[in-house]
Motif scaffolding. Structure first.
Motif, short mmCIF file in Angstrom:
data_model
loop_
_atom_site.label_atom_id
_atom_site.label_comp_id
_atom_site.label_asym_id
_atom_site.label_seq_id
_atom_site.Cartn_x
_atom_site.Cartn_y
_atom_site.Cartn_z
N ARG A 103 0.85 -1.19 0.00
CA ARG A 103 0.00 0.00 0.00
C ARG A 103 0.89 1.24 0.00
NH1 ARG A 103 0.25 2.26 5.00
NH2 ARG A 103 1.12 0.92 6.62
N CYS A 104 0.29 2.38 -0.38
CA CYS A 104 1.02 3.64 -0.28
C CYS A 104 1.16 4.00 1.19
CB CYS A 104 0.25 4.74 -1.03
SG CYS A 104 1.06 6.35 -0.97
N GLY A 105 2.38 4.20 1.62
CA GLY A 105 2.62 4.52 3.02
C GLY A 105 3.34 3.42 3.77
N ASP A 106 3.60 2.30 3.08
CA ASP A 106 4.31 1.21 3.76
C ASP A 106 5.83 1.35 3.65
OD1 ASP A 106 4.82 0.50 1.16
OD2 ASP A 106 3.51 -1.24 1.15
N VAL A 108 7.67 1.04 1.06
CA VAL A 108 8.25 0.23 -0.02
C VAL A 108 7.66 0.70 -1.34
CG1 VAL A 108 8.52 -2.08 -0.97
CG2 VAL A 108 8.48 -1.74 1.52
N VAL A 109 8.50 0.95 -2.34
CA VAL A 109 8.02 1.39 -3.64
C VAL A 109 7.52 0.18 -4.42
CG1 VAL A 109 8.61 2.54 -5.80
CG2 VAL A 109 9.67 3.30 -3.66
N GLN A 110 6.22 0.14 -4.67
CA GLN A 110 5.63 -0.99 -5.38
C GLN A 110 5.88 -0.83 -6.87
OE1 GLN A 110 1.44 -1.58 -4.82
NE2 GLN A 110 1.43 -3.51 -5.94
N GLU A 114 3.85 2.65 -7.94
CA GLU A 114 4.28 3.83 -7.18
C GLU A 114 5.61 4.35 -7.72
OE1 GLU A 114 2.43 2.35 -2.88
OE2 GLU A 114 4.55 2.05 -3.32
N ASP A 117 7.65 6.09 -2.09
CA ASP A 117 6.81 5.85 -0.92
C ASP A 117 7.59 6.35 0.29
OD1 ASP A 117 5.28 4.93 1.21
OD2 ASP A 117 4.61 3.15 0.10
#
Ligand SMILES: [Ca+2]
Ligand SMILES: [Ca+2]
Length: 341
Positions: A103-106, A108-110, A114, A117
């Motif tokens: 998720r956005c905010g974890d 980690v750049v997905q 994303e 992040d």
């Protein structure tokens, strides 16, 4: 008995949701109706006609015990306490290695979803890059600001907004550390304009008012360099007052503090203690002394744009920059950067 519990809960959750029970009556979740995993994009789990958002017990007709009490993240089996388990150790996909959903905010750049992040000026709250100049909404304050946030940015055209208005400008990101904003471009025989206060609206390659980049001190917080006919000149200036680029400035001394001048890219700046002068009847843009003394003389390493006889406002010859002694040219570009680079 379980049926009656489920019926009670059906009444509580309404007709759009239901509680899914496994063989032991443990809650496994409730969700929208589904016929296949494709109907459940968040978890990819469709069980008993419902999307299962959480863990799920093993099914064999409802006779065995639900799994999950000994959950092992990474075994590829979704178990109690895991939001997902894709069985790999890839941190950048939709399921993190701790079996939580990306998720956005974890932090980690997905990949593919994303840009970033992180809580920083370069990253928006929705995990897209901010201030990278790709659109008006993503304008940086200047090319240097853009480069400081996104160090890999190549030379090109970007949106910046140093003041109230956005501008699309050329950013030179390679020369001498990069971060240069092209503030002006003048072609041969163009009428010169007040580059300190105005953009050259008539040109298809104008920069922006130089004053918009100067935050405190009439331009003396800026550094300049020039490109003539595509060739980058090593000579650069600091502490140049905005009057040097104003065609309407008085034809008198305009910079009592002098300028800082660098004779070459890797050579230190040195101060020119003498007062600079100009004429706005023949010299138009000028960073130069009237007399050659080795500091910033117009025939040496100063900078002077000269009009033609009878057409004083038309730029026709260039002096200075370490090599020009009244030469014609096709184009001159002026680049500026805030100090502190
Ligand atoms: Ca697992
Ligand atoms: Ca993320």
């Amino acid at each position: 008995m379980r049926v009656s519990i489920a019926l009670v809960l059906l009444g509580v959750f309404g007709c759009g949701e239901t509680l899914v029970l496994d063989a032991q009556g443990l809650k496994t979740g409730y969700g929208p109706r589904c016929t296949s995993a494709a109907d459940c994009p968040s978890t990819g789990l469709c069980r008993m006609g419902r999307c299962a958002p959480h863990w799920e017990g093993k099914e064999d007709g409802g006779t065995t015990v639900g799994g999950g009490l000994d959950a092992s993240c990474g075994n590829g089996i979704l178990e109690r306490g895991e939001a997902c388990d894709d069985g790999n150790q890839v941190q950048e996909d939709a399921c993190l290695t701790d079996c939580t959903l990306a998720r956005c905010g974890d932090g980690v750049v997905q990949a593919g979803e994303e840009d970033c992040d992180e809580a920083s000026e370069r990253c928006s709250p929705d995990c897209q890059f901010a201030h990278d100049g790709r659109s008006i909404e993503r304008a940086a304050r200047s090319c240097q600001h853009l480069l400081s946030l996104h160090p890999e940015t190549p030379t090109g055209q970007y949106w910046i907004q140093p003041g109230d208005l956005p501008w699309r400008v050329v950013c030179e990101m390679d020369f001498d550390g990069g971060g240069w904003t092209r503030v002006a471009r003048v072609n041969y025989d163009d009428p010169l304009w007040d580059a300190w206060s105005d953009a050259n609206e008539g040109s298809d390659s104008f920069g922006l008012p130089i004053s918009s980049l100067s935050e405190c001190c009439d331009g003396e917080d800026l550094t300049f360099h020039f490109v003539v006919d595509g060739e980058r000149m090593p000579t650069r200036f600091r502490d140049v007052m905005g009057l040097a680029f104003q065609t309407s400035a008085p034809a008198e001394n305009f910079d009592p503090d002098g300028v800082m001048i660098s004779p070459g890219v890797d050579e230190p700046y040195s101060h020119c203690p003498a007062t600079l002068t100009r004429q706005n009847t023949w010299w138009n843009w000028s960073i130069s002394q009237s007399r050659f003394d080795g500091c910033s003389g117009y025939q040496a390493d100063g900078f002077l744009l000269v009009g033609a006889s009878g057409r004083d406002e038309q730029a026709t010859k260039i002096f200075g920059l370490g090599r020009f002694t009244g030469d014609t040219f096709s184009s001159i570009e002026v680049f500026a950067r805030e100090e502190g680079q």
